[in-house]
Scaffold this active site. Structure first.
Site, PDB file in Angstrom:
ATOM      1  CE  LYS A   1      -6.400   2.463 -25.876  1.00 33.63           C
ATOM      2  NZ  LYS A   1      -6.626   3.109 -24.906  1.00 33.63           N
ATOM      3  CE1 TYR A  35      -4.395  -0.224  -0.591  1.00 35.66           C
ATOM      4  CE2 TYR A  35      -4.202  -1.996   1.179  1.00 35.66           C
ATOM      5  CZ  TYR A  35      -4.926  -1.270   0.182  1.00 35.66           C
ATOM      6  OH  TYR A  35      -6.048  -1.602  -0.299  1.00 35.66           O
ATOM      7  CD  GLU A  38      -4.119   4.217   0.234  1.00 32.64           C
ATOM      8  OE1 GLU A  38      -3.167   3.400   0.658  1.00 32.64           O
ATOM      9  OE2 GLU A  38      -5.369   3.635   0.309  1.00 32.64           O
ATOM     10  NE  ARG A  46      -5.473  -4.619 -20.801  1.00 35.88           N
ATOM     11  CZ  ARG A  46      -6.117  -3.788 -21.776  1.00 35.88           C
ATOM     12  NH1 ARG A  46      -6.865  -2.979 -21.855  1.00 35.88           N
ATOM     13  NH2 ARG A  46      -5.624  -4.830 -23.000  1.00 35.88           N
ATOM     14  CB  THR A  97      -3.885   3.748 -22.309  1.00 38.19           C
ATOM     15  OG1 THR A  97      -3.807   3.812 -23.790  1.00 38.19           O
ATOM     16  CG2 THR A  97      -5.381   3.926 -21.821  1.00 38.19           C
ATOM     17  CG  ASP A 128      -7.578  10.302 -24.775  1.00 35.47           C
ATOM     18  OD1 ASP A 128      -6.712   9.783 -24.793  1.00 35.47           O
ATOM     19  OD2 ASP A 128      -8.807  10.038 -24.335  1.00 35.47           O
TER      20      ASP A 128
HETATM   21  N1  DSN Z   1     -11.317   0.970 -25.622  1.00 28.88           N
HETATM   22  C1  DSN Z   1     -10.525   1.627 -26.402  1.00 28.88           C
HETATM   23  C2  DSN Z   1     -10.213   1.494 -27.836  1.00 28.88           C
HETATM   24  O1  DSN Z   1     -10.366   0.314 -28.361  1.00 28.88           O
HETATM   25  O2  DSN Z   1      -9.921   2.325 -28.589  1.00 28.88           O
HETATM   26  C3  DSN Z   1     -10.371   3.185 -25.807  1.00 28.88           C
HETATM   27  O3  DSN Z   1     -10.464   3.147 -24.465  1.00 28.88           O
END
Ligand code: DSN
Length: 430
Positions: free
Chosen positions: A238, A63, A65, A244, A235, A209
Site C-alpha cells: 500500500k 522451497y 520451510e 503484494r 502489508t 495494524d
Molecule cells: N483490501 C484492503 C483495502 O482496500 O484497504 C485491506 O485489506
C-alpha cells in the site's frame, strides 16, 4: 510471432508472449488500464521497477520451510541471506525487536498474531468494520469473527474520530486479551500511545495494524506505533509501495510464538522471491527519495481534500492526516456504488466504502474512499490533485457532461506517464 510449442526443448526456451499470447495480451491490457486511468483506491500503489524485478526472480523455484539457518531443505544458503536482509531492514526501518517477513499478505499477518497469543473463544477488542476497521479485525464471516469473541469500538458520531471513552469503557467491561488499533478506512493518525494506556489498564496485549499507513510511518510523517505495541502488522504494497505481501513486527518476548504461528502454524514454504522484493522495498523506504515521495503523498491528499470540500462534498473528519480521504455522500442523492460507477466513466478508479453509522449495506454504502499513493507514484502534484478533485465534483453533478471530464482525466495521465520506457507485454503480444 508465436513459436511452435510441441517439444520440451521449445517449452524450455519460450518466453511468455510467444508461448501464451492470450495471457501476454491480458497482461498488456492490464498495464494499459493502469496507465490510462486515475488510480485513487487508497490501498493500491504502483510498485518500483526494482521490486517488479525481485518478484519475477528465481527464488520462486526454492522451497525453504523454516527460518534462516533453520530450514527443512538443503540449498537454502542464498535464500537465508535474502530473508535475513529483509528481516534486518524491517527491524531497522521501524525500530522493532523482531520481524517475520514470511506472511503472504495482510490477512495472514493478523491471523498469525492471533494464533500466537490467543485461544479460540478469547476476546479481541477492535474497531468496527463500518467505522474503518478491517475484515480480519472480527467480521462475523471472517476467521476472526468465527474463532474469537469480538468486542468493538467505533468513532464519535459528531467528530468521526475514534471514541477513546468508548474504547476504555468496552475494554473495562469485556476485558479483552488483545486490543487491535489501526484499520483500512480511517483518515486520521492512530494514537497507539492512548491505546497502550487502555491496554495496560485491563492487562491486554496491543496490536497495531498499520497496513494502510506504514509508508508514512517509515518516512517519519506519522508516529511509529512499534514502541507502544506488542505486535505491529502491515502489508508491503500500500503506502509502502512494495510487493503484494505482509510482515509482522513484535517484541522479543513474542518472537518465538509469532514465528511458530506463521510456520508451521499457518503457512508452508515462504515466497523467497517476494521476500527479496520486500528487502528492496525496505531499503527504498529508508531513503531520502522515499521520504520525498511520502511528503508528496501527504500534500496531495490535503490538496484533494481541499478541492473536494471547495466543490461542495463532505469529508469524514473534514480532512486527513494520512494518504486517504473519505467522502461522506449522505447529504446528497448519490450512493457509494453509484458514485464509484460514475467516476469509472470519467477514468477515475475508486471504491465505495461505508461511513460510520451507515444505513446502507456495504455493497451500496454511502461513502467513497480515495487515496493518493498511486497517483503520486506516477508524478501527480498538488495542482493535479486540484484538477482531479474538480473532475470528481463535476462528475457527481446531475447534468455532468462525461466526455470532456474523461478527457481531462486522460490528459492528466498523459502528463504523468506510468512506467515510462517500459515496453510491456503488449509489445510482444502484438
Ligand atoms: N483490501 C484492503 C483495502 O482496500 O484497504 C485491506 O485489506
Amino acid at each position: 510471432m508465436a513459436v511452435a510449442q510441441e517439444t520440451f526443448q521449445e517449452l524450455r526456451q519460450a518466453l511468455l508472449a510467444d508461448l501464451d499470447p492470450e495471457v501476454a495480451a491480458l497482461l498488456g491490457r492490464e498495464l494499459e488500464r493502469q496507465r490510462g486511468q486515475i488510480e485513487l483506491i487508497a490501498s493500491e500503489n504502483f510498485t518500483w521497477p526494482s521490486v517488479l524485478e525481485g518478484q519475477a526472480s528465481v527464488p520462486t523455484n526454492k522451497y525453504a520451510e523454516g527460518y534462516p539457518g533453520r530450514r527443512y531443505y538443503g540449498g537454502c544458503e542464498v535464500v537465508d541471506e535474502i530473508e535475513q536482509l529483509a528481516i534486518d531492514r524491517a527491524k531497522a526501518l521501524f525500530d522493532a525487536e523482531h520481524a517475520n517477513v514470511q506472511p503472504h499478505a495482510g490477512a495472514q499477518t493478523n491471523m498469525a498474531v492471533y494464533f500466537s497469543c490467543l485461544q479460540p473463544g478469547d476476546t479481541i477488542l477492535a474497531m468496527r468494520l463500518d467505522h474503518g476497521g478491517h475484515l480480519t479485525h472480527g467480521l462475523k464471516v471472517n476467521f476472526s469473527g468465527r474463532l474469537y469473541d469480538i468486542a468493538t469500538y467505533g468513532v464519535d458520531r459528531e467528530t468521526n474520530l475514534i471514541d477513546f471513552d468508548e474504547v476504555a469503557r468496552v475494554a473495562h467491561e469485556r476485558r479483552p486479551k488483545l486490543i487491535v488499533c489501526g484499520g483500512s478506512a480511517y483518515s486520521r493518525a492512530i494514537e497507539a500511545d492512548r491505546f497502550r494506556e487502555i491496554a495496560d489498564e485491563v492487562g491486554a496485549l496491543l496490536l497495531c495494524d498499520m497496513a494502510h499507513f506504514a509508508g508514512l510511518v517509515a518516512a517519519g510523517l506519522l508516529p511509529n506505533p512499534t514502541p507502544h505495541c506488542d505486535f505491529v502488522t502491515s502489508t508491503t504494497h500500500k503506502t509502502l509501495a512494495g510487493p503484494r505481501s505482509g510482515f509482522i513486527l513484535c517484541r522479543e518476548e513474542h518472537a518465538l510464538a509469532v514465528d511458530k504461528a506463521v510456520f508451521p502454524g499457518m503457512q508452508g514454504g515462504p515466497l523467497e522471491h517476494t521476500i527479496a522484493a520486500k528487502a528492496t522495498c525496505f531499503k527504498i523506504a529508508a531513503s531520502a527519495g522515499f521520504r520525498a515521495y511520502q511528503t508528496q503523498v501527504r500534500a496531495n491528499a490535503d490538496a484533494l481534500a481541499d478541492s473536494l470540500v471547495d466543490g461542495g462534498l463532505d469529508l469524514l473528519t473534514g480532512g486527513t492526516d494520512t494518504h486517504l480521504v473519505q467522502v461522506d455522500l449522505r447529504r446528497g442523492d448519490w450512493t457509494g456504488k453509484d458514485a464509484e460507477e460514475r467516476l469509472h466513466e470519467v477514468k477515475i478508479t475508486a471504491n465505495r466504502n461505508t461511513v460510520p453509522f451507515d444505513e446502507r449495506p456495504p455493497t451500496v454504502a454511502s461513502g467513497l474512499r480515495l487515496g493518493t499513493p498511486a497517483v503520486t507514484m506516477r508524478g501527480f502534484q498538488e495542482q493535479d490533485l486540484h484538477e482531479v478533485g474538480s473532475v470528481i465534483c463535476e462528475a457527481l453533478a446531475d447534468d455532468a457532461d462525461l466526455g470532456p471530464l474523461a478527457q481531462r482525466s486522460r490528459a492528466l495521465c498523459e502528463r504523468n506517464p506510468l512506467y515510462p520506457g517500459f515496453r510491456g507485454y503488449a509489445t510482444y503480444a502484438a
